[in-house]
Scaffold this active site. Structure first.
Site, PDB file in Angstrom:
ATOM      1  N   GLU A   1      79.677  40.366  54.853  1.00 38.40           N
ATOM      2  CA  GLU A   1      79.735  41.744  55.375  1.00 38.40           C
ATOM      3  C   GLU A   1      80.211  42.699  54.276  1.00 38.40           C
ATOM      4  OE1 GLU A   1      78.762  42.778  58.717  1.00 38.40           O
ATOM      5  OE2 GLU A   1      78.867  44.607  57.553  1.00 38.40           O
TER       6      GLU A   1
ATOM      7  N   GLU B   1      74.756  48.447  50.417  1.00 33.21           N
ATOM      8  CA  GLU B   1      74.409  49.733  51.041  1.00 33.21           C
ATOM      9  C   GLU B   1      74.926  50.902  50.194  1.00 33.21           C
ATOM     10  OE1 GLU B   1      74.475  48.280  55.712  1.00 33.21           O
ATOM     11  OE2 GLU B   1      76.063  49.591  54.959  1.00 33.21           O
TER      12      GLU B   1
HETATM   13  N1  LIG Z   1      67.645  55.559  51.747  1.00 31.67           N
HETATM   14  C1  LIG Z   1      67.082  54.841  52.731  1.00 31.67           C
HETATM   15  N2  LIG Z   1      65.753  54.575  52.682  1.00 31.67           N
HETATM   16  C2  LIG Z   1      65.165  53.840  53.663  1.00 31.67           C
HETATM   17  N3  LIG Z   1      65.796  53.338  54.747  1.00 31.67           N
HETATM   18  C3  LIG Z   1      67.124  53.566  54.837  1.00 31.67           C
HETATM   19  C4  LIG Z   1      67.822  54.333  53.860  1.00 31.67           C
HETATM   20  N4  LIG Z   1      69.134  54.394  54.226  1.00 31.67           N
HETATM   21  C5  LIG Z   1      69.225  53.693  55.365  1.00 31.67           C
HETATM   22  N5  LIG Z   1      68.038  53.193  55.741  1.00 31.67           N
HETATM   23  C6  LIG Z   1      67.757  52.386  56.962  1.00 31.67           C
HETATM   24  O1  LIG Z   1      68.847  52.547  57.866  1.00 31.67           O
HETATM   25  C7  LIG Z   1      69.503  51.287  58.097  1.00 31.67           C
HETATM   26  C8  LIG Z   1      71.004  51.513  58.167  1.00 31.67           C
HETATM   27  O2  LIG Z   1      71.457  51.904  56.897  1.00 31.67           O
HETATM   28  P1  LIG Z   1      72.930  52.396  56.585  1.00 31.67           P
HETATM   29  O3  LIG Z   1      73.090  52.547  55.127  1.00 31.67           O
HETATM   30  O4  LIG Z   1      73.200  53.581  57.450  1.00 31.67           O
HETATM   31  O5  LIG Z   1      73.784  51.140  57.038  1.00 31.67           O
HETATM   32  P2  LIG Z   1      74.787  50.956  58.263  1.00 31.67           P
HETATM   33  O6  LIG Z   1      74.614  52.040  59.274  1.00 31.67           O
HETATM   34  O7  LIG Z   1      76.140  50.731  57.691  1.00 31.67           O
HETATM   35  O8  LIG Z   1      74.138  49.625  58.869  1.00 31.67           O
HETATM   36  P3  LIG Z   1      74.533  48.087  58.795  1.00 31.67           P
HETATM   37  O9  LIG Z   1      75.858  47.930  58.085  1.00 31.67           O
HETATM   38  O10 LIG Z   1      74.545  47.701  60.238  1.00 31.67           O
HETATM   39  O11 LIG Z   1      73.410  47.404  58.062  1.00 31.67           O
HETATM   40  C9  LIG Z   1      69.067  50.384  56.928  1.00 31.67           C
HETATM   41  O12 LIG Z   1      69.099  49.023  57.282  1.00 31.67           O
HETATM   42  C10 LIG Z   1      67.665  50.893  56.655  1.00 31.67           C
HETATM   43  O13 LIG Z   1      66.730  50.322  57.555  1.00 31.67           O
END
Ligand SMILES: Nc1ncnc2c1ncn2[C@@H]1O[C@H](COP(=O)(O)OP(=O)(O)OP(=O)(O)O)[C@@H](O)[C@H]1O
Length: 122
Positions: free
Chosen positions: A71, A78
């Site tokens: 995690e 991310e």
């Molecule tokens: N720059 C980007 N380009 C394309 N898709 C994106 C982008 N940023 C986010 N996503 C999409 O949104 C989803 C969530 O991304 P985010 O960075 O917000 O992570 P999060 O909300 O912390 O999710 P988790 O930790 O549950 O994976 C990603 O898995 C992806 O599918």
């Protein structure tokens, strides 16, 4: 950097502090990591309540360590992707989704391991 300084005890302590502050920074901002931490506490309490064996504790610790560290790595991926490519990109989506998928795989197996250990002890 000087190699004597790099290997010194003081530097190792500083490195440990940096690692801890890195973990704290991710725990504070990532909702999923908080959920996994709560789940880990619940697993620990259940293990104590059911008096599971040392080998069962070892398997649970290994599993919790794997899920929590994956995690943290997922959060790092991310953040790196947001830093190097803040706008939408199909490849960023695939990278982030695959990274989250790795956590999901580990979490699913963790649930199965918890069931295998806890159910016979009920
Ligand atoms: N720059 C980007 N380009 C394309 N898709 C994106 C982008 N940023 C986010 N996503 C999409 O949104 C989803 C969530 O991304 P985010 O960075 O917000 O992570 P999060 O909300 O912390 O999710 P988790 O930790 O549950 O994976 C990603 O898995 C992806 O599918």
């Amino acid at each position: 950097m000087n190699s004597d300084l790099k290997g010194s005890k003081r530097n190792k302590r500083i490195g440990f502090r940096f690692a801890l502050s890195g973990i704290l920074a991710v725990v504070k901002t990532e909702r999923n990591l908080k959920i996994h931490c709560f789940a880990s506490v619940a697993v620990l309490l259940t293990g104590i309540f059911l008096s599971i064996s040392p080998i069962e504790w070892a398997v649970l610790f290994l599993t919790m360590g794997l899920v929590l560290s994956l995690e943290v790595v997922n959060s790092v991926i991310e953040r790196v992707m947001d830093f190097i490519h803040p706008s939408y990109h199909q490849e960023v989506k695939v990278i982030k989704d695959a990274s989250a998928g790795a956590v999901l795989i580990a979490a699913c197996f963790a649930v199965m391991i918890a069931l295998v250990i806890f159910v016979p002890n009920l």
